[in-house]
Scaffold this motif. Structure first.
Motif, PDB file in Angstrom:
ATOM      1  N   GLU A   1      39.402 -35.977  -7.096  1.00 58.16           N
ATOM      2  CA  GLU A   1      40.253 -37.251  -7.714  1.00 58.16           C
ATOM      3  C   GLU A   1      40.812 -38.208  -6.609  1.00 58.16           C
TER       4      GLU A   1
ATOM      5  N   SER B   1      35.207 -43.801 -11.545  1.00 63.83           N
ATOM      6  CA  SER B   1      34.585 -42.940 -10.875  1.00 63.83           C
ATOM      7  C   SER B   1      33.292 -42.488 -11.220  1.00 63.83           C
TER       8      SER B   1
ATOM      9  N   LYS C   1      37.844 -35.800 -14.434  1.00 67.08           N
ATOM     10  CA  LYS C   1      37.912 -34.779 -13.399  1.00 67.08           C
ATOM     11  C   LYS C   1      36.689 -34.296 -12.580  1.00 67.08           C
TER      12      LYS C   1
END
Length: 446
Positions: free
Chosen positions: A271, A311, A283
């Motif tokens: 992260e 992400s 995560k």
């Protein structure tokens, strides 16, 4: 669809070809005279095969039979007969016939070949634009579903597309509206009618282009993708190349020259490699499974809904996929953009609340639903992507989501991920710090 780096199919004097090999000769897409090897092989030929435009520009011997290419099966039959009878045969093609050309089909037919390549239309187009292309992806929309070629243009900063009627610059450009791209369209390369134009996707979509043509797609800044950014004037291609060169070739291309290879630093990054707000980030342990389930690769389009830090979408882009990140928070959109820039990938950001924000977006191959309720999932499955992956922290949402996916015809797999990370204690001891458990559901359409 294929990625390649410039190279020749064979040398004129290749000794590996048997004596009865069919000679495949490329005619230079850049307009240069035919290769010197053409004269001798053509003079001895008993059978010459090629498109009408190729047969019209070479001196076919008076005694040779000719076949004008249309359907390939009759030509393959004649070539097989010539090889069996020991009759010298020549096939004329454009540019390098080993680049998405006739060489593949002739090899598949079991014919022995000797290939004399010329400059390909792709190499000629880059040369005309004054751009290096050793890190470009070369794809084709000819004779196949054009969506993988389109998604390559959405994902990568430098792409050349071999086009076809109905899958040309107009159609591909329409699918690039909303992406920051500049386009070069090269028509009739090597002829008196040669024309190269620098256009925006909006301009290209509104035009009719002459066949054959080559499309070069170049990543551009948002400010460069204005309707007036490229003018229809003789020096537009040079202006575009000059404006884009430093940004695209030096900064936008990967140093290892592998634009669709797996990222050098891997994926499921910690992260700390992303800017995020209040730990609102998938995560790394969960992200590893989610990205694996999405199956990102060059030629696929991934939606990342409720993108947060971006992400998941960014790691899909690192693996070559085109990515659309949907996020209702404008501030988070700025974070996604910053993270994408930090990882040198292109992610298109759509700011809006799903499911309304999904209306009109291009069809995805796979979708990650990281935020939103049952109404968002219902809107996603209505678009019928191949795969849908979602993460749920609340157990009471699992059964409705599974039921909705199954009712839409998806097979469903699910797993709960509970990770505990090493954490230091005073005095040098180590403990396990638990992260919040998450359920990962994957729906796959048969």
């Amino acid at each position: 669809m294929t990625r390649m780096v410039a190279g020749a199919s064979a040398t004129p004097g290749a000794s590996a070809a048997p004596a009865n090999a069919v000679t495949v000769v490329g005619l230079d897409a850049a307009g240069a005279p035919p290769h010197p090897a053409l004269g001798p092989v053509l003079g001895a030929a008993g059978l010459v095969i090629g498109a009408a435009r190729h047969l019209a520009v070479v001196p076919v011997p008076a005694g040779a039979d000719t076949v004008t290419l249309g359907p390939l099966a009759p030509a393959l039959h004649r070539l097989a007969g010539a090889v069996a009878a020991g009759v010298p045969a020549v096939v004329l093609a454009s540019g390098d016939p080993g680049l998405f050309g006739i060489v593949r089909r002739l090899r598949a037919a079991g014919l022995p070949l000797r290939v004399v390549p010329a400059v390909s239309s792709v190499a000629a187009a880059f040369a005309r634009a004054g751009l290096p292309w050793d890190g470009a992806a070369v794809v084709t929309a000819h004779g196949r579903d054009p969506r993988p070629a389109l998604n390559a243009c959405r994902a990568l900063p430098l792409v050349a597309v071999l086009t076809a009627p109905g899958a040309g610059a107009s159609e591909l450009a329409e699918g690039l509206i909303g992406w920051s791209r500049r386009l070069l369209v090269a028509e009739h390369l090597g002829t008196d009618a040669e024309r190269i134009r620098a256009v925006t996707p909006q301009q290209a979509a509104a035009e009719t282009w002459a066949d054959p043509h080559v499309l070069l797609s170049l990543a551009a800044s948002d400010s460069a993708d204005r309707p007036d950014a490229a003018a229809d004037r003789p020096d537009a291609a040079a202006d575009l190349a000059d404006a884009a060169r430093d940004q695209l070739v030096l900064d936008g291309m990967r140093a290892d020259n592998q634009p669709a290879a797996a990222p050098a630093e891997g994926w499921a990054l910690p992260e700390s490699r992303y800017a995020h707000r209040d730990s609102m980030i998938t995560k790394s342990e969960v992200r590893a499974l989610v990205v694996a389930r999405l199956r990102p690769r060059l030629g696929r389009l991934i939606w990342d809904i409720g993108a947060g830090s971006g992400s998941v979408g960014i790691e899909c882009a690192l693996l070559g996929a085109a990515v659309l990140a949907v996020e209702q928070d404008a501030g988070a959109g700025a974070t996604i953009r910053a993270n994408a820039t930090a990882h040198a990938v292109d992610v298109r950001i759509v700011t809006g609340r799903a499911p309304q924000a999904l209306v009109g977006l291009p069809e995805p191959d796979a979708v990650f639903v990281g935020g939103g309720g049952v109404d968002v999932l219902a809107a996603v499955v209505a678009r019928r992507p191949e795969r849908v992956v979602l993460t749920l922290a609340a157990l009471d949402r699992v059964a409705p989501a599974v039921g909705l996916l199954r009712a839409a015809g998806y097979t469903v797999e699910g797993a709960q991920l509970s990770a505990a990370r090493l954490a230091d204690l005073p005095g040098g001891s180590i403990r396990l710090a638990a992260t919040n458990p998450v359920v990962v559901l994957t729906g796959e359409r048969p």
